[in-house]
Design an enzyme around this catalytic site. Structure first.
Site, PDB file in Angstrom:
ATOM      1  N   ASP A   1      -4.394  32.636   0.168  1.00 12.83           N
ATOM      2  CA  ASP A   1      -3.564  31.675   0.895  1.00 12.83           C
ATOM      3  C   ASP A   1      -4.360  31.239   2.119  1.00 12.83           C
ATOM      4  OD1 ASP A   1      -1.591  30.202   2.094  1.00 12.83           O
ATOM      5  OD2 ASP A   1      -0.375  31.919   2.692  1.00 12.83           O
ATOM      6  N   SER A   2      -5.379  30.437   1.887  1.00  9.43           N
ATOM      7  CA  SER A   2      -6.327  30.091   2.940  1.00  9.43           C
ATOM      8  C   SER A   2      -6.004  28.739   3.562  1.00  9.43           C
ATOM      9  CB  SER A   2      -7.747  30.048   2.376  1.00  9.43           C
ATOM     10  OG  SER A   2      -7.876  28.961   1.478  1.00  9.43           O
ATOM     11  N   THR A   3      -6.653  28.476   4.686  1.00  4.75           N
ATOM     12  CA  THR A   3      -6.657  27.135   5.247  1.00  4.75           C
ATOM     13  C   THR A   3      -7.597  26.270   4.403  1.00  4.75           C
ATOM     14  OG1 THR A   3      -8.474  27.726   6.723  1.00  4.75           O
ATOM     15  CG2 THR A   3      -6.241  28.033   7.565  1.00  4.75           C
ATOM     16  N   ASP A   4      -7.748  25.014   4.780  1.00  2.39           N
ATOM     17  CA  ASP A   4      -8.720  24.161   4.104  1.00  2.39           C
ATOM     18  C   ASP A   4     -10.131  24.660   4.407  1.00  2.39           C
ATOM     19  OD1 ASP A   4      -7.360  21.644   2.800  1.00  2.39           O
ATOM     20  OD2 ASP A   4      -6.229  22.065   4.627  1.00  2.39           O
TER      21      ASP A   4
ATOM     22  N   ASP B   1     -11.739  39.749   8.298  1.00  2.00           N
ATOM     23  CA  ASP B   1     -12.230  38.609   7.551  1.00  2.00           C
ATOM     24  C   ASP B   1     -12.042  38.857   6.053  1.00  2.00           C
ATOM     25  OD1 ASP B   1     -14.902  37.502   6.044  1.00  2.00           O
ATOM     26  OD2 ASP B   1     -14.126  36.093   7.526  1.00  2.00           O
ATOM     27  N   GLY B   2     -11.396  37.917   5.359  1.00  2.00           N
ATOM     28  CA  GLY B   2     -11.109  38.102   3.940  1.00  2.00           C
ATOM     29  C   GLY B   2     -12.353  38.223   3.093  1.00  2.00           C
TER      30      GLY B   2
ATOM     31  N   HIS C   1       4.918  28.667  -1.428  1.00  2.00           N
ATOM     32  CA  HIS C   1       4.889  30.127  -1.532  1.00  2.00           C
ATOM     33  C   HIS C   1       5.401  30.625  -2.885  1.00  2.00           C
ATOM     34  CE1 HIS C   1       4.790  29.918   3.042  1.00  2.00           C
ATOM     35  NE2 HIS C   1       3.667  30.480   2.674  1.00  2.00           N
TER      36      HIS C   1
ATOM     37  N   GLN D   1      -9.246  30.023  16.134  1.00  2.00           N
ATOM     38  CA  GLN D   1      -8.810  28.664  15.848  1.00  2.00           C
ATOM     39  C   GLN D   1      -7.740  28.230  16.846  1.00  2.00           C
ATOM     40  OE1 GLN D   1      -7.524  29.343  11.772  1.00  2.00           O
ATOM     41  NE2 GLN D   1      -6.694  31.276  12.458  1.00  2.00           N
TER      42      GLN D   1
END
Length: 289
Positions: A158-161, A140-141, A64, A33
């Protein structure tokens, strides 16, 4: 990007926010990214991925604390915690403040995010990456939860969109894999966007968690950086009643933890599960909880 220019977030079409840039600290297209870290006069240091703000120094504590202390204090006896994402270290910092946690596994897909946040956002992690309880996995989660034989008491996504690398972390397969990885009495919480702007994401998550967990719902907190109003967090627990604990029980657990917070408290914890009617209607819970 040059100093003093304006940086525009690109998450929503036709609506957004801008940040003035005092100084660019880092910018690179990583293997996964586009990563940029810059200084803003209002919010301090800002980290963005693929044109979307992920965290800022000034208001990160809200996000958080709420994604950590709500599940951990509701559980009250978590020994093993899994963080998926969280490369900036803020979630790790808050989890590490719970002395009863014996093992913290953190799975972050992009090692560059971890390295650069250590260098340029050290106040997020505050040394937590050196915690001996931490097992940091660069992977990779989705692959991790699909293949691991470990079981956890609390899983925090706690991911990105749901664009780019984060898209899979909102899939039905992901929620099913997380459920498989939870111990009895375990809790999964995930970042789920701002429902006013991303209601379809909330609706989709509701459909994918319904039936997987003994109790599923959402809770919320207003984080100024995440434009569009209050942010929702998805909640799934393998045991009924964990989100309906008596207020005094939560107050006692919070006092006993000895943790100092800037946003979280027991009253906020309970109140966060109260949702606006339009969200309840979207997830099919307008007539019940």
């Amino acid at each position: 990007m040059t100093q003093k220019e304006i940086w525009y977030e690109t998450l929503h079409t036709g609506f957004g926010q801008y940040f003035s840039v005092e100084k660019v600290l880092y910018r690179e297209k990583t293997d996964h990214q586009d990563l940029v870290i810059f200084e803003n006069p209002v919010l301090g240091r800002v980290m963005a991925l693929d044109g979307v703000v992920q965290t800022t120094e000034r208001d990160e504590f809200i996000y958080h604390e709420m994604l950590t202390h709500v599940p951990l204090l509701a559980h009250s006896a978590a020994k093993k915690v899994l963080i998926i994402g969280g490369g900036d270290g803020g979630m790790l910092r808050e989890v590490s403040r719970h002395p009863g946690v014996e093992q913290i596994t953190m799975v972050e897909i992009d090692g560059t995010v971890v390295d650069m946040c250590k260098a340029f956002l050290p106040n997020h992690s505050q040394g937590a990456f050196d915690d001996p309880r931490l097992n940091l996995v660069i992977d990779d989660g989705m692959r991790f939860v699909a293949t691991t034989e470990e079981r956890f008491d609390v899983i925090i996504s706690d991911s990105t969109d749901p664009i780019g690398p984060g898209e899979v972390l909102f899939s039905e397969n992901f929620y099913q894999a997380c459920r498989r990885c939870l111990n009895e009495g375990g809790i999964l919480v995930t970042q789920n966007g701002t429902p006013f702007m991303q209601l379809e994401e909330v609706r989709t998550t509701a459909a994918r968690t319904d039936g997987l967990f003994a109790d599923w719902h959402f809770y919320q907190a207003a984080v100024p950086t995440y434009i569009g109003g209050a942010m929702t967090f998805a909640w799934g627990s393998t045991r009924e009643g964990l989100r309906r604990l008596p207020l005094e029980t939560l107050r006692q657990r919070f006092r006993d933890s000895g943790i100092a917070t800037r946003y979280y408290n027991a009253d906020i914890h309970l109140g966060a599960f109260a949702l606006p009617q339009y969200v309840l209607q979207a997830i099919g819970k307008q007539d019940n909880d």
